[in-house]
Enzyme design. Structure first.
Site, mmCIF file in Angstrom:
data_model
loop_
_atom_site.group_PDB
_atom_site.id
_atom_site.type_symbol
_atom_site.label_atom_id
_atom_site.label_comp_id
_atom_site.label_asym_id
_atom_site.label_seq_id
_atom_site.Cartn_x
_atom_site.Cartn_y
_atom_site.Cartn_z
ATOM 1 N N GLU A 113 40.354 30.534 37.821
ATOM 2 C CA GLU A 113 40.766 31.853 38.298
ATOM 3 C C GLU A 113 39.517 32.694 38.482
ATOM 4 O OE1 GLU A 113 43.839 33.871 36.030
ATOM 5 O OE2 GLU A 113 42.789 35.773 36.274
ATOM 6 N N GLU A 120 38.703 43.835 38.010
ATOM 7 C CA GLU A 120 39.830 44.327 37.222
ATOM 8 C C GLU A 120 39.404 45.638 36.563
ATOM 9 O OE1 GLU A 120 42.376 41.105 35.123
ATOM 10 O OE2 GLU A 120 40.295 40.434 35.000
#
Length: 1017
Positions: free
Chosen positions: A256, A261
């Site tokens: 991933e 974020e």
């Protein structure tokens, strides 16, 4: 087993987040005592263009006891002799003089600080260099995909909508929709907007967009300009997941890539992270905005992804580089070849989550609606060749960094002889950070953890030993004794707190009881060497019951180069049969050239080319070129070997199973192969057991030939399960499977995603429509079970190995499975299917569902008995007996057949009514039905017996009755006894009928009891 589903969502966290590590009570590391300052020679580093695009390189020499490090920055860097070198991910330490240095440019990231460091990474000397254009190798990127959101609506030729709730593996609170309210184009920007509203069982809505199968790329530059939300519980993400999700198995082995974020309560900080493993590991860096926060205006987030390297930027400023990762499928024996899993197509995802394990949850301070705005998304490809990945650059620790074991044990004070020395309790601040409140003390030589409040996470109550040294490539065994005052759970792991809490031993769920039990787990250290690992006992969330722990030990297991290979978890005996593991993709395989034979092997790098090619240059007989694996632990039985193969010209190759000395052949076959890649299947009947069996392809006999082999697999084939009347099949007793994992307890199957399957061989004695019951658990929406039937089975050679496509099945049935409230909350769901008579294969696809068992029941009339073989026409089949133990008192006697009836000869009873007993298990008892129980019985001596019906358990309370105990007086003449009961509990396929013939009503009566015509209708 699933405790967190591997969904496609950024920032997935497992049981331990990034908890600060408490100071160890004992640290054997070297102290910085006063010492003579190292005197370096004059230091004059020079820079010049690197060999690879966009790089510079530094040339400098230092004396032998020193080394170089280099830091890249967008501004002048401060340094001081005697300080520690910075440790962020813009620093290359150690740096090899003359090596290419990426992430630089002449406009922003133009400052290079070159350090001279001692063995403790303290600065001895330094020099800062400001790069010019002439110092950097030319680099160009070409735009290949973009969306500037200038239209009137979202372009669905480029974007997909993910819809639904379910928490997405992180306990998020939003339901993603495709409504304009949640996602739209407005004023030249993509708007992703979260609302507080009831929708689809969730309290919030938002949106998530992906480019899957519309924009998928391997490597490149990804540039996204966005304005981010803020507020407690808001969690915007820009990230990537693989298009072929199953190539390296499920998350986190998939890989991933988190480009950006942000946690809404910390709006001036963004994070760039990689997730990979098994065991799961995440590594990353954060960037703090110098002024304001990311909700004030738009900022550009850029990721450069090349073979073996990632670089993260904010507004062009480099803040992190990574080039060390790995991944492994739990069904394989070795890690995939680096740079897997980041060597195949990934797609982009944009979403705004509301709440979750990492950001926490909205509170009264959080404003709704709340927006994430995206001005544009651009994808570039490099003009020219990407850099070579090379080998994985694993950092090795020196021996002096590792704490010495005591008599071979790496746990200090594991028997708690010196109170709690070397142990930490609640190693985070404050100690109730996750709601857990408790304390630990040593009582009678045991660590006793008492819990006032278990908190809201498993790690809310945590007992650890830090500073455990683990070395890359070594194998270890963790063992301990533990108990509680009653039944409760505990989660144990070995993790790396300095490595993003990577799991070196994955989370193990431990079922505790009031009895002390010993537990043992073996694992291999596949990450780099870590001198500061820790053993975790996590006792939060599940229970407030106390826990006692003793005899904690961690030992290194010896390496035996001739040890037998363990069968892989998916039942495969062949290691690396897909030729995608190890440093050269050929690990576990040996090419033997006998006499004057000459041959070479190679495996391609690109995914379609990962197959073994053997170039036979010179050979005179079949056995002088051999591709082999040794030390296979093969037992007597039936096996199926499957593989793909071709040759440059049609020819024959040999297959052989032989002993270690190659002096005795167990199996030898010849297979004709063509010049087209084709699949082959061979049924192998192994007539003896040999734990050092050699398997080999015999490829010689042709003076010049090229043979290509791939997808080699050998599995033992279980005989079919007989379906006769009601039959229960345990989910883990599959004949073959793809993609699933057996739970830690070995009693269920989980981690089942779309495309995963299990196959079961069955022999149906009577054709007809059967009710199929599944015991399932699910923690998310979208669960589904599909059952396929196909006549024939690999066991008797009437059907090949491999997945059965829907359009090739004889029968298909499917049902949706709703959330059950968690991955361990079991419920029964029901379907029907028509089964032919005879041997056939059943295939189960159970996406987003954990599966415990499958039960088949033919259509029944009211006259059909639940009890099987109740007239004993098939002797004692389906019946069992139990003769007590040390707690209930041992009974003596035997069960025999006489005149078509069961006779229970009891010469001595135990101390309880149920010692001894005869019983029948796996009875289907349905909720709401009234049953009539009948049987014929007599005894050589008039006496009382008990009859009970209920569900047996493997722990206290051991038995759940479906009706009250029925006490029956039987005489010396055969008599029919009848009574009824109503099943008021949920339908149960584990029903058990028990005749208790022990000490009933306090009377011990040795006797011979005769039973016949037992029925439940």
């Amino acid at each position: 087993m699933r405790s967190v589903i591997p969904v496609l969502l950024a920032g997935v966290l497992a049981l331990s987040p990034a908890i600060p590590t408490a100071a160890a009570s004992h640290d054997k590391g070297k102290e910085k005592n006063d010492r003579e300052q190292v005197i370096a020679q004059p230091f004059h580093p020079a820079v010049m263009k690197g060999k690879v695009h966009g790089t510079t390189k530094v040339r400098a020499s230092v004396q032998d006891d020193l080394h170089l490090a280099v830091k890249i920055s967008n501004e002048a860097i401060q340094a001081k002799v005697g300080e520690d070198v910075p440790g962020d991910r813009t620093v290359t330490n150690p740096y090899v003089s003359g090596a290419d240095l990426s992430g630089v440019d002449e406009e922003i990231n133009k400052f290079v600080m070159v350090y001279v460091l001692d063995k403790d990474d303290e600065i001895v000397d330094f020099k800062q260099i400001e790069l010019k254009k002439s110092d950097i190798q030319k680099e160009e990127w070409n735009l290949v995909w973009e969306d500037e959101f200038n239209g009137e609506s979202i372009n669905e030729d480029k974007w997909n909508f993910v819809q639904g709730g379910g928490g997405y593996g992180n306990n998020e609170w939003q339901n993603y929709t495709n409504r304009e309210k949640n996602a739209r184009v407005e004023d030249g920007s993509l708007v992703i907007e979260a609302h507080k509203e009831d929708f689809g069982g969730n309290d919030y809505t938002s949106a998530k967009l992906t480019t899957q199968n519309k924009g998928d790329w391997t490597y490149g530059r990804y540039e996204i300009k966005a304005k981010l939300p803020k507020g407690q519980g808001m969690w915007p993400a820009i990230w990537m997941m693989p298009t072929d999700y199953e190539l390296y198995s499920g998350w986190p082995a998939t890989g991933e890539i988190d480009i950006m974020e942000l946690l809404g309560h910390d709006p001036d900080t963004v994070h760039g992270t990689l997730h990979y493993g098994k065991p799961w590991k995440n590594t990353g860096e954060s960037y703090d905005l110098p002024v304001g926060d990311f909700s004030d205006e738009f900022h550009t987030f850029t990721l450069d992804w090349e073979p073996g390297e990632f670089r993260w930027y904010v507004d062009g400023i480099l803040y992190a580089k990574q080039n060390d990762w790995f991944t492994k499928n739990e069904n394989e024996a070795a890690a995939y070849t680096y740079p897997a899993p980041f060597d195949r197509n990934f797609f982009l995802q944009l979403n705004l989550a509301v709440g979750g394990n990492w950001p926490g949850y909205p509170d009264e301070s959080t404003n709704f609606p709340n927006q994430m705005l995206v001005d544009y998304v651009k994808v570039y490809e490099l003009d020219g060749d990407y850099r070579e990945a090379g080998e994985r650059p694993v950092t090795q620790e020196t021996d002096e960094d590792l704490r010495d074991p005591i008599e071979g044990d790496y746990v200090y004070n594991g028997q708690f002889n010196t109170n709690l020395e070397y142990w930490d309790f609640q190693p985070f601040e404050p100690s109730d950070l996750f709601g857990g409140i408790g304390e630990v003390a040593v009582v009678d030589g045991e660590a006793n953890v008492t819990i006032t409040d278990p908190g809201d996470q498993p790690y809310a109550i945590q007992f650890v030993q830090p500073n455990i040294p683990l070395e890359n490539g070594e194998r270890y065994r963790l063992s301990f004794d533990a108990r509680s005052s009653n039944d409760r759970g505990m989660v144990v792991n070995v993790s790396g707190p300095e490595q993003g809490f990577a799991r070196y031993l994955s989370d193990k769920s431990v079922a505790l009881s009031s009895n002390y039990e010993s537990y043992s787990y073996e694992f291999e250290m596949e990450n780099g060497t870590d001198p500061h690992s820790r053993i975790e006992f996590n006792m939060g969330q599940s229970s407030g019951l106390p826990v006692w722990i003793d005899n904690v030990s961690l030992v290194k297991l010896p390496k035996d180069p001739n040890a037998s290979k363990k069968v892989l978890p998916n039942g495969n005996y062949i290691y690396n049969g897909t030729f995608d593991q190890g440093s050269d993709r050929m690990v576990f395989w040996e090419l033997d050239q006998v006499g004057k034979a000459k041959a070479t092997t190679s495996v391609g790098e690109a995914i379609p080319d990962r197959e073994m090619t053997i170039d036979i240059k010179k050979s005179s007989k079949e056995g002088d070129v051999r591709l082999s694996q040794d030390n296979l632990n093969v037992e007597e039985g039936v096996y199926v070997l499957t593989f793909d193969a071709k040759a440059d010209d049609a020819r024959s190759i040999g297959l052989r199973m032989t002993n270690h000395a190659r002096a005795k052949d167990y199996v030898k076959e010849n297979i004709s192969i063509t010049d087209e890649m084709s699949s082959y299947q061979v049924l192998i009947d192994m007539n003896e057991t040999d734990s050092k069996t050699v398997f080999e392809f015999l490829l010689g006999g042709s003076k010049r030939s090229t043979v290509t082999i791939d997808n080699v697999e050998m599995k033992r084939v279980a005989p079919p399960v007989t379906i006769e009347g009601f039959t229960k099949v345990e989910a883990e007793d599959f004949q073959s499977m793809s993609g699933v994992q057996v739970g830690e307890d070995g009693k269920s199957v989980g981690w089942i995603d779309d495309g995963d399957w299990m196959q079961y061989a069955v022999d149906v004695k009577e054709a007809g429509t059967y009710t199929v019951r599944y015991q399932v658990a699910s923690g998310r929406d979208g669960g589904n079970i599909t059952l396929l039937r196909k006549s024939g089975n690999v066991f008797d050679g009437t059907l090949g190995m491999g997945e059965i496509p829907d359009d090739q099945a004889d029968e298909v049935t499917s049902l949706a499975v709703e959330q059950t409230g968690g991955w361990g909350n079991w419920e029964t769901v029901t379907d029907t299917i028509y089964l032919d008579k005879g041997i056939q294969t059943l295939q189960v696809n159970a996406a987003n569902v954990n599966l415990d068992w499958i039960a088949f029941a033919p259509e029944q009339t009211e006259n059909d008995s639940v009890v099987r073989n109740g007239d004993f026409s098939n002797a004692l089949t389906n019946w069992g007996s139990w003769w007590g133990d040390q707690w209930s008192g041992a009974a003596e006697g035997e069960v025999v057949m006489e005149d078509g009836q069961m006779k229970l000869v009891v010469t001595k009873t135990g101390d309880q009514s149920y010692s001894p007993q005869v019983f029948q298990e796996n009875l289907l008892i349905e909720n709401g039905r009234t049953y009539t129980v009948s049987f014929d019985a007599k005894s050589s001596v008039a006496r009382d017996i008990n009859l009970v019906i209920g569900e047996p358990l493997s722990q206290d309370p051991w038995f759940i009755p479906f009706m009250g105990t029925k006490q029956i007086s039987i005489g010396t003449e055969m008599e029919t006894h009848t009574f009824t009961f109503e099943m008021q509990k949920a339908t149960n396929v584990n029903g058990k009928l028990v005749f208790e013939v022990g000490k009933v009503n306090g009377a011990s009566v040795p006797s011979t009891i005769t039973l016949d015509n037992v029925a439940i209708r």
